[in-house]
Design a protein around this motif. Structure first.
Motif, PDB file in Angstrom:
ATOM      1  N   ILE A  67       0.842  -1.199   0.000  1.00  0.00           N
ATOM      2  CA  ILE A  67       0.000   0.000   0.000  1.00  0.00           C
ATOM      3  C   ILE A  67       0.876   1.247   0.000  1.00  0.00           C
ATOM      4  N   VAL A  68       0.301   2.346  -0.445  1.00  0.00           N
ATOM      5  CA  VAL A  68       1.100   3.560  -0.579  1.00  0.00           C
ATOM      6  C   VAL A  68       0.389   4.731   0.092  1.00  0.00           C
ATOM      7  N   VAL A  74       2.249  -6.890   5.038  1.00  0.00           N
ATOM      8  CA  VAL A  74       1.846  -5.570   4.549  1.00  0.00           C
ATOM      9  C   VAL A  74       3.111  -4.749   4.312  1.00  0.00           C
ATOM     10  N   VAL A  75       3.228  -4.208   3.112  1.00  0.00           N
ATOM     11  CA  VAL A  75       4.378  -3.362   2.792  1.00  0.00           C
ATOM     12  C   VAL A  75       3.874  -1.929   2.640  1.00  0.00           C
ATOM     13  N   VAL A  76       4.419  -1.029   3.454  1.00  0.00           N
ATOM     14  CA  VAL A  76       3.995   0.374   3.391  1.00  0.00           C
ATOM     15  C   VAL A  76       5.068   1.190   2.657  1.00  0.00           C
ATOM     16  N   TYR A  92       9.392   1.506   2.794  1.00  0.00           N
ATOM     17  CA  TYR A  92      10.188   2.250   1.808  1.00  0.00           C
ATOM     18  C   TYR A  92       9.668   3.670   1.689  1.00  0.00           C
ATOM     19  N   VAL A  93      10.606   4.568   1.504  1.00  0.00           N
ATOM     20  CA  VAL A  93      10.241   5.966   1.267  1.00  0.00           C
ATOM     21  C   VAL A  93      10.811   6.387  -0.082  1.00  0.00           C
ATOM     22  N   LEU A  94       9.937   6.878  -0.931  1.00  0.00           N
ATOM     23  CA  LEU A  94      10.377   7.392  -2.232  1.00  0.00           C
ATOM     24  C   LEU A  94      10.163   8.895  -2.270  1.00  0.00           C
ATOM     25  N   THR A  95      11.108   9.604  -2.860  1.00  0.00           N
ATOM     26  CA  THR A  95      10.911  11.033  -3.046  1.00  0.00           C
ATOM     27  C   THR A  95      10.066  11.279  -4.298  1.00  0.00           C
TER      28      THR A  95
END
Lengths: 589, 172
Positions: A227-228, A348-350, A392-395
């Protein structure tokens, strides 16, 4: 304004007195190519690209630092000037690796652009510098000193704008390089991971740590629910990165594109921003009513948190204990949401989309495992099962690369809505993206809770805008409450010095690390200039204006969350999942 | 060999130096210079730099900027004896490069010196070899200083003899 008469390339012009030759010529319609100079950031005059001829001067003059004077005769396009300019770029290229095709700044690089503009077809000079190791110690940023052209912008922004001083120039001559104390690397320094150095770097010498490959792997793995969440400032930044205009407001297209990328649910950090207001607003009220530590300072901005931990550890009691919206979301996604949907939280992947490089660091702070603690006893989990709330954090920049890589035609997409139950938001949450926004959002709610009536006007324009420190005074039931808003850490430092000296008149302070707030974050599209920041802020406030609901306590999904799960603000579960503690770091790392 | 971490720093002495220079022009430069002189093996261990940064408020990155700019400052322990080879123009034309190469080879640090390191210290901490731009003794070229005593018309044989004397504790 006093005027002066100058001659540029044989033509007469009248321009304002007191500006550099570069700016005077620009006003006169003559652009002088330049590389190291950056308006409002750096004028180190190190690259020598902006040289011009001035009649009577012994040598060529660097137009970025030399003032234009009355009757000055300037030539910007003679053979002498153009040859010198070209030579200076070639000398930089001699030590710059030919890795454009695989560089993080390919097609978004000032050195690349200037060599194209200069018409450079070959580099006549041989490499004189030794290959230096790449700094991969930081969870947020990667520094490749080999790509550095020593323009000094990063050093300047880190010291003057942020007062962090993580980096400086070391050694002399050919060995000069930008580095940290004892070459320990950014990850072992006082660097707060704000990424402003990456925003101003003209080349790929400082870039965000790229997590796109890991997210693609997660999206393609079976058995995982990926999920994002999207931060408030992404909806005014991602369009820009996808080739739309500066500050383009693209909330609906962004949601559509994320679905097409393969996320099973597209949620909104705005949801947890509203939740932050509920928690933080009540924390403020409690502190005011019970004589707690004041002023209370916001805690949404992870660069700011690391800054106060390093430089003002004795002031940590002033920080709100609220986690940032990103971390509140992660903790709830793997507790409340996983439970509701019957998902194993380990599956769950956030993924967060953030305008921020420091968020990558924040997600990996060891204490950010609220959901693991929640499940630990219930599921009999061991230390080996440990998982972070946010994976994970994406810019903004990384997300744009993923969209492009998967062939998403961003501008052509229809507008789609966020998913429920972590997707609803109010206008108060949207404005978290701009400096002053958290303050305005908090006051909309706190005022109403304390007085029982809504603020006379929901638009608290006094805390909006790009001034470094803004302040306001509110009358709450006859009690005068003073608040302040600061963006950039240099400004935050001023307010902290006041608190330290015991002279702070404020009850509540909002701090955002980056210039302009998250809209100017270190993960946002490059370039990010003041003109662009203002456009992004305008879009943020227009989204707020057009939202049906504009106060955090009116968010229907937040209401359900309290009713079904958290019970009450500052309650037991809130404490476990939504609040945190800080670390006294000091300047020695 | 003395490692940075093993060096004991007299914090009281360091604080005296810091207080003495407070507010003076060139404060940080003076502090660093005096600190290096008082610390055993004439160098600035990390612990000393940390202490100076905390006490003065000068950022560590700025301190690093300063100490890597001036060749006077040492980040590594210096040898008991210092051999300084002049690399000025006059000494160069009279063969100081060969002198430096030979002494470098003898001491096992030729690679460091070729890589352009400003100095090299032997693993047993006995000798530090460094270069200097000019002593101002060009008429006596090539000159080499051993522990601040300048020797003129130097040859490799002469230098080897002098080094052997100094190593045994004799005066050069």
């Amino acid at each position: 304004m006093e005027k002066i008469n100058i001659k540029v390339n044989g033509k007469d012009y009248q321009v304002d007195k007191g500006q550099t030759i570069l700016n005077a010529c620009k006003k006169a319609g003559v652009n002088i190519p330049h590389l190291c100079y950056m308006e409002d950031v750096a004028d180190n005059a190190s690259c020598g690209v902006c040289v011009v001829e001035v009649k009577g001067a012994r040598a060529l003059v660097r137009s970025c630092v030399q003032q234009a004077n009355e009757a000055m005769e300037i030539t910007t396009n003679s053979k002498k000037v153009m040859d010198a300019r070209k030579t200076n770029v070639e000398l930089l290229l001699a030590n710059h690796p030919n890795e454009c095709l695989t560089c993080g700044r390919n097609q978004n690089c000032e050195l690349q652009e200037i060599s194209q503009v200069m018409g450079i077809k070959e580099t006549r000079y041989v490499r004189t510098k030794k290959i230096d190791a790449i700094d991969t110690t930081s969870p947020s940023l990667v520094r490749d000193p080999n790509k550095c052209i020593l323009c000094g912008r990063c050093v300047k922004i880190c010291s003057a704008v942020q007062t962090v001083h993580a980096i400086n120039v070391a050694n002399r001559g050919l060995k000069s390089k930008v580095t940290t104390f004892m070459d320990k690397g950014l990850g072992n320094s006082v660097c707060v991971n704000c990424g402003q150095c990456a925003i101003v770097c003209p080349t790929g010498a400082i870039v965000e740590r790229d997590d796109t490959a890991a997210v693609f792997t997660a999206l393609q793995a079976s058995g995982k629910t990926v999920i994002v969440q999207t931060a408030p400032a992404i909806r005014v930044g991602i369009g820009e990165a996808m080739g739309m205009g500066a500050g383009a407001l693209v909330t609906g297209k962004m949601v559509a594109a994320l679905r097409r990328l393969g996320f099973s649910k597209v949620f909104d950090t705005d949801f947890s921003a509203d939740l932050t207001i509920m928690e933080e607003g009540h924390e403020l009220i409690k502190r005011i009513k019970t004589g707690g530590t004041l002023p209370m300072i916001t805690s949404c901005s992870p660069g700011w948190i690391k800054f106060i931990e390093h430089f003002f550890p004795e002031q940590l009691g002033n920080l709100s204990t609220c986690k940032s919206p990103q971390q509140m979301f992660g903790a709830l996604a793997k507790s409340f949401y996983a439970e509701k949907m019957g998902l194993d939280p380990r599956n769950v992947v956030v993924v967060s989309i953030m305008p921020c490089t420091a968020k990558k660091y924040e997600a990996k702070r060891p204490e950010m495992m609220g959901a693991f603690d929640y499940w630990k006893n219930k599921m009999a989990l061991t230390e080996n099962d440990k998982f972070y709330d946010v994976d994970y954090v994406l810019t903004t920049r990384e997300l744009a690369r993923m969209f492009k890589e998967t062939g998403i035609q961003f501008a052509e997409l229809p507008n789609e809505e966020f998913d429920s139950p972590l997707g609803a938001s109010t206008g108060a949450a949207v404005i978290f993206g701009a400096t002053g926004g958290v303050m305005e959002a908090a006051l909309r709610t706190a005022y109403e809770v304390l007085t029982g009536t809504a603020l006379p006007s929901l638009d608290l324009t006094v805390v909006r805008g790009m001034e470094g420190i803004k302040e306001a005074e509110l009358d709450i039931n006859g009690m005068k409450v003073k608040v302040a808003v600061a963006h950039t850490l240099a400004n935050a430092r001023k307010l902290l010095e006041q608190i330290k000296a015991g002279t702070s008149p404020y009850a509540f302070i909002e701090v955002m690390t980056c210039p302009g707030g998250c809209i100017g974050g270190g993960g946002q599209p490059i370039p990010t200039t003041w003109a662009i920041r203002k456009k992004r802020a305008e879009s943020i406030y227009s989204e707020d204006k057009n939202k049906g609901l504009r106060k955090s306590h009116e968010n229907p999904e937040v209401a359900v969350l309290y009713k079904d799960f958290l019970k009450e603000p500052l309650g037991h579960l809130s404490h476990e999942l939504l609040h945190t503690e800080y670390i006294k770091r000091g300047i020695l790392v | 060999m003395t490692k940075a971490t093993e060096t004991k720093i007299d914090l009281k002495k360091l604080d005296e130096i810091i207080i003495k220079n407070k507010g003076k022009q060139g404060e940080i430069l003076n502090i660093l210079e005096e600190a290096q002189k008082t610390i055993e093996h004439q160098f600035l261990p990390e612990a000393a730099l940390n202490h100076i940064a905390v006490q003065t408020g000068v950022p560590l990155s700025k301190i690093y900027n300063i100490i890597t700019f001036y060749s006077f400052f040492n980040l590594k322990p210096q040898g008991d004896h210092t051999i300084t080879v002049c690399r000025g123009t006059a000494c160069h034309t009279r063969g100081s490069k060969a002198l430096l190469d030979d002494i470098g080879m003898l001491m096992g640090g030729s690679k460091e010196l070729e890589d352009g390191e400003p100095s090299f210290t032997t693993p047993d901490n006995k000798f530090t070899i460094r270069t200097v731009a000019c002593f101002g003794q060009c008429a006596l070229a090539p000159v080499v200083a051993i522990d601040e005593v300048i020797h003129s018309h130097m040859t490799v044989t002469k230098l080897q003899k002098l080094v052997a004397i100094v190593a045994k504790g004799g005066k050069n």
